[in-house]
Design a protein around this motif. Structure first.
Motif, PDB file in Angstrom:
ATOM      1  N   GLU A 177       4.060  12.839  -8.792  1.00  0.00           N
ATOM      2  CA  GLU A 177       3.370  13.175  -7.531  1.00  0.00           C
ATOM      3  C   GLU A 177       1.870  13.393  -7.747  1.00  0.00           C
ATOM      4  OE1 GLU A 177       2.777  13.046  -4.405  1.00  0.00           O
ATOM      5  OE2 GLU A 177       4.274  14.389  -3.527  1.00  0.00           O
TER       6      GLU A 177
ATOM      7  N   TYR B 118       1.035   1.539  -8.000  1.00  0.00           N
ATOM      8  CA  TYR B 118       0.025   1.244  -6.964  1.00  0.00           C
ATOM      9  C   TYR B 118      -1.366   1.667  -7.438  1.00  0.00           C
ATOM     10  CZ  TYR B 118      -2.762   2.064  -2.742  1.00  0.00           C
ATOM     11  OH  TYR B 118      -3.777   2.091  -1.817  1.00  0.00           O
TER      12      TYR B 118
ATOM     13  N   SER C 286      -8.986   3.304  -3.767  1.00  0.00           N
ATOM     14  CA  SER C 286      -8.220   4.402  -3.177  1.00  0.00           C
ATOM     15  C   SER C 286      -8.374   5.702  -3.960  1.00  0.00           C
ATOM     16  CB  SER C 286      -6.742   3.994  -3.159  1.00  0.00           C
ATOM     17  OG  SER C 286      -5.927   5.126  -2.954  1.00  0.00           O
ATOM     18  N   SER C 287      -8.299   6.806  -3.234  1.00  0.00           N
ATOM     19  CA  SER C 287      -8.323   8.126  -3.870  1.00  0.00           C
ATOM     20  C   SER C 287      -7.103   8.350  -4.761  1.00  0.00           C
ATOM     21  CB  SER C 287      -8.404   9.223  -2.806  1.00  0.00           C
ATOM     22  OG  SER C 287      -7.392   9.040  -1.830  1.00  0.00           O
TER      23      SER C 287
ATOM     24  N   ARG D  60       8.695  11.817  -5.216  1.00  0.00           N
ATOM     25  CA  ARG D  60       8.288  10.697  -6.074  1.00  0.00           C
ATOM     26  C   ARG D  60       8.500  10.999  -7.544  1.00  0.00           C
ATOM     27  NH1 ARG D  60       3.102   9.125  -2.274  1.00  0.00           N
ATOM     28  NH2 ARG D  60       4.497   8.676  -0.532  1.00  0.00           N
TER      29      ARG D  60
ATOM     30  N   SER E 199       0.803  -1.227   0.000  1.00  0.00           N
ATOM     31  CA  SER E 199       0.000   0.000   0.000  1.00  0.00           C
ATOM     32  C   SER E 199       0.838   1.280   0.000  1.00  0.00           C
ATOM     33  CB  SER E 199      -0.923  -0.004   1.221  1.00  0.00           C
ATOM     34  OG  SER E 199      -0.169   0.264   2.387  1.00  0.00           O
TER      35      SER E 199
ATOM     36  N   LYS F 261       5.211   9.346  10.161  1.00  0.00           N
ATOM     37  CA  LYS F 261       6.635   9.693  10.193  1.00  0.00           C
ATOM     38  C   LYS F 261       6.810  11.003  10.964  1.00  0.00           C
ATOM     39  CE  LYS F 261      10.433  10.403   6.949  1.00  0.00           C
ATOM     40  NZ  LYS F 261      10.848  10.381   5.542  1.00  0.00           N
TER      41      LYS F 261
ATOM     42  N   ASN G 130      -7.103   9.328   2.164  1.00  0.00           N
ATOM     43  CA  ASN G 130      -6.092   8.969   3.182  1.00  0.00           C
ATOM     44  C   ASN G 130      -6.717   8.922   4.573  1.00  0.00           C
ATOM     45  OD1 ASN G 130      -4.820  10.209   0.843  1.00  0.00           O
ATOM     46  ND2 ASN G 130      -2.902  10.000   1.964  1.00  0.00           N
TER      47      ASN G 130
HETATM   48  O1  G4F Z   1       1.675   9.335   3.525  1.00  0.00           O
HETATM   49  P1  G4F Z   1       1.917   9.055   2.102  1.00  0.00           P
HETATM   50  O2  G4F Z   1       3.012   8.096   1.775  1.00  0.00           O
HETATM   51  O3  G4F Z   1       0.529   8.591   1.498  1.00  0.00           O
HETATM   52  P2  G4F Z   1      -0.056   8.566  -0.004  1.00  0.00           P
HETATM   53  O4  G4F Z   1       1.035   8.493  -1.008  1.00  0.00           O
HETATM   54  O5  G4F Z   1      -1.019   9.695  -0.127  1.00  0.00           O
HETATM   55  O6  G4F Z   1      -0.805   7.166  -0.018  1.00  0.00           O
HETATM   56  C1  G4F Z   1      -1.644   6.757   1.052  1.00  0.00           C
HETATM   57  O7  G4F Z   1      -2.960   7.190   0.820  1.00  0.00           O
HETATM   58  C2  G4F Z   1      -3.588   6.598  -0.353  1.00  0.00           C
HETATM   59  C3  G4F Z   1      -4.998   7.200  -0.458  1.00  0.00           C
HETATM   60  O8  G4F Z   1      -4.959   8.387  -1.207  1.00  0.00           O
HETATM   61  C4  G4F Z   1      -3.619   5.108  -0.162  1.00  0.00           C
HETATM   62  F1  G4F Z   1      -4.244   4.525  -1.224  1.00  0.00           F
HETATM   63  C5  G4F Z   1      -2.208   4.566  -0.034  1.00  0.00           C
HETATM   64  O9  G4F Z   1      -2.269   3.166   0.212  1.00  0.00           O
HETATM   65  C6  G4F Z   1      -1.541   5.240   1.175  1.00  0.00           C
HETATM   66  O10 G4F Z   1      -2.195   4.822   2.338  1.00  0.00           O
HETATM   67  O11 G4F Z   1       2.255  10.424   1.313  1.00  0.00           O
HETATM   68  C7  G4F Z   1       1.392  11.542   1.395  1.00  0.00           C
HETATM   69  C8  G4F Z   1       2.078  12.734   0.762  1.00  0.00           C
HETATM   70  C9  G4F Z   1       2.653  12.453  -0.635  1.00  0.00           C
HETATM   71  O12 G4F Z   1       2.331  13.501  -1.485  1.00  0.00           O
HETATM   72  C10 G4F Z   1       4.161  12.398  -0.413  1.00  0.00           C
HETATM   73  O13 G4F Z   1       4.932  12.808  -1.544  1.00  0.00           O
HETATM   74  O14 G4F Z   1       3.193  13.107   1.572  1.00  0.00           O
HETATM   75  C11 G4F Z   1       4.304  13.378   0.737  1.00  0.00           C
HETATM   76  N1  G4F Z   1       5.530  13.201   1.517  1.00  0.00           N
HETATM   77  C12 G4F Z   1       6.415  14.200   1.798  1.00  0.00           C
HETATM   78  N2  G4F Z   1       7.435  13.702   2.494  1.00  0.00           N
HETATM   79  C13 G4F Z   1       5.987  12.054   2.034  1.00  0.00           C
HETATM   80  C14 G4F Z   1       7.204  12.382   2.658  1.00  0.00           C
HETATM   81  N3  G4F Z   1       5.477  10.805   2.045  1.00  0.00           N
HETATM   82  C15 G4F Z   1       6.176   9.838   2.698  1.00  0.00           C
HETATM   83  N4  G4F Z   1       5.664   8.583   2.762  1.00  0.00           N
HETATM   84  N5  G4F Z   1       7.369  10.094   3.310  1.00  0.00           N
HETATM   85  C16 G4F Z   1       7.941  11.355   3.315  1.00  0.00           C
HETATM   86  O15 G4F Z   1       9.022  11.563   3.869  1.00  0.00           O
END
Ligand code: G4F
Ligand code: NAP
Length: 331
Positions: free
Chosen positions: A285, A153, A129-130, A282, A88, A196, A182
């Motif tokens: 994005e 994904y 998922s969104s 990413r 995920s 995090k 989310n």
């Molecule tokens: O917390 P994220 O990794 O969640 P993301 O990519 O939105 O995906 C989650 O939600 C989806 C639903 O829309 C689910 F389907 C999926 O399974 C998962 O649960 O990242 C959220 C945002 C992104 O834009 C990312 O680029 O946060 C940004 N971000 C900035 N710094 C980061 C970081 N994400 C992560 N994981 N780690 C960072 O250090």
């Protein structure tokens, strides 16, 4: 007494959903993957309480093993199946595209096929998922919005989403897509951005960490509480007919705003602690996600109960406690 089968029971949503169903008196069967170290920490309290009464029953399985999925569904004869299993993490899906895609596509299809062949009418929930929307435009997204996936994904989720509809329309299966935005909690995986951040706030506050390194701070997400969202999953399967529903809060915030609130809850200025590194950006994005949950409100009677600030505070509180334990254990 109803029986539910949950794939991905060891994940965040697996915890909240199985807790809800067990409290409602369901017998819950769940899949766990064999790994070299035990990976049930998120459901350990449920295991201690419900396994001895044979209300929670765990089976080794992997969605990629279609034989095991077939055999389990045949053996359990569940009333409801919740397909939560997935690789995920969006960022990881760029590094492991084939595993992510196989799990997301063939895994879901194996379950749909097993249900189609079953003599019993089994209701099916697919964790859509969104991310499927792609988030290029700053608009409110609903069940009719165009899907424009931006990662392996998200592409795999689009496949399963459409297949769930195809099986509904072709074979009259009770198959439902929950298009969840989310959702977070103290049980969120530690590499998703909210957790995090809150984990770092706890550790920085207790002197265990100095800095927090993130990626894109400008991305905007519609963040809700996982406990509210898993209740919506159950509600979808209690309807007379299957349908697709967006589950969201109708509010969006940037990563930077989340960090600002999390740090300020403990009296710290986030700007002093956060740095960025390209490795957390990413290849493609999803800039902006905002959901419209009007249909769920009208037909399911569902609405989010937890506000954005309550969610941030709940997660920071929990990670302050975790950091305190860590400090006592290791210092
Ligand atoms: O917390 P994220 O990794 O969640 P993301 O990519 O939105 O995906 C989650 O939600 C989806 C639903 O829309 C689910 F389907 C999926 O399974 C998962 O649960 O990242 C959220 C945002 C992104 O834009 C990312 O680029 O946060 C940004 N971000 C900035 N710094 C980061 C970081 N994400 C992560 N994981 N780690 C960072 O250090
Ligand atoms: P999570 O915490 O990452 O949990 C994923 C679960 O899937 C874990 O139990 C994991 O097992 C299992 N799994 C992974 N690959 C598998 C495979 N090949 N075979 C069997 N099990 C496998 O995810 P979550 O946040 O609870 O999300 C639940 C579902 O909703 C996922 O399908 C996710 O894509 C979807 N979703 C989540 C959100 C969100 O914001 N949380 C939003 C929309 C949709 P291990 O514990 O062994 O790794």
């Amino acid at each position: 007494m109803k029986t539910a089968f949950i794939t991905g029971i060891t994940g965040q949503d697996g915890y909240y959903l199985s807790k809800l169903l067990l409290e409602k008196g369901y017998i819950v069967h769940g899949t766990i993957r064999r790994s070299s170290s035990i990976n049930t920490s998120r459901i350990d309290d449920l295991i201690s309480e419900f396994q001895p009464q044979e209300k929670l029953i765990l089976h080794y399985s992997d969605l990629l093993d279609s034989a095991s999925i077939f055999n389990l569904i045949n053996y359990i004869q569940p009333d409801e199946i919740y397909n939560l299993a997935a690789q995920s993490h969006v960022s990881v899906s760029f590094q492991n595209p084939i595993f992510t895609t196989q799990t997301g596509t063939l895994g879901s299809l194996s379950i749909l096929e097993a249900i189609r062949r079953s003599k019993k009418e089994i209701k099916f929930y697919q964790a859509s998922s969104s991310e499927m929307f792609g988030g290029a435009a700053k608009v409110k997204l609903n069940e009719q919005s165009i899907l424009d996936p931006k990662s392996p994904y998200a592409v795999s989720k689009v496949f399963a989403h459409h297949m769930t509809k195809v099986y509904r329309d072709s074979y009259s299966l009770f198959s439902t897509n929950g298009i969840l935005f989310n959702h977070e909690s103290p049980h969120r995986g530690e590499t998703f951005v909210t957790r995090k951040i809150t984990k770092a706030v706890g550790r920085i506050y207790h002197g265990l960490q100095k800095k927090l390194t993130l990626g894109n701070l400008n991305a905007s997400r519609d963040w809700g509480f996982a406990g509210d969202y898993t209740e919506a999953m159950w509600m979808m399967l209690q309807q007379k007919s299957p349908d697709d529903f967006v589950i969201a809060t109708g509010e969006t915030h940037t990563v930077e705003e989340f960090a600002q609130h999390a740090f300020s809850y403990v009296g710290l200025d986030y700007k002093k602690y956060i740095q960025t590194d390209k490795k957390y950006f990413r290849p493609n994005e999803v800039d902006y996600l905002l959901g419209d949950y009007e249909k769920a409100q009208k037909l399911l009677g569902w609405r989010p109960k937890t506000t954005f600030l309550q969610l941030v505070e709940m997660m920071v509180e929990s990670d302050l406690n975790n950091a305190k334990r860590e400090e006592i254990l290791f210092n």
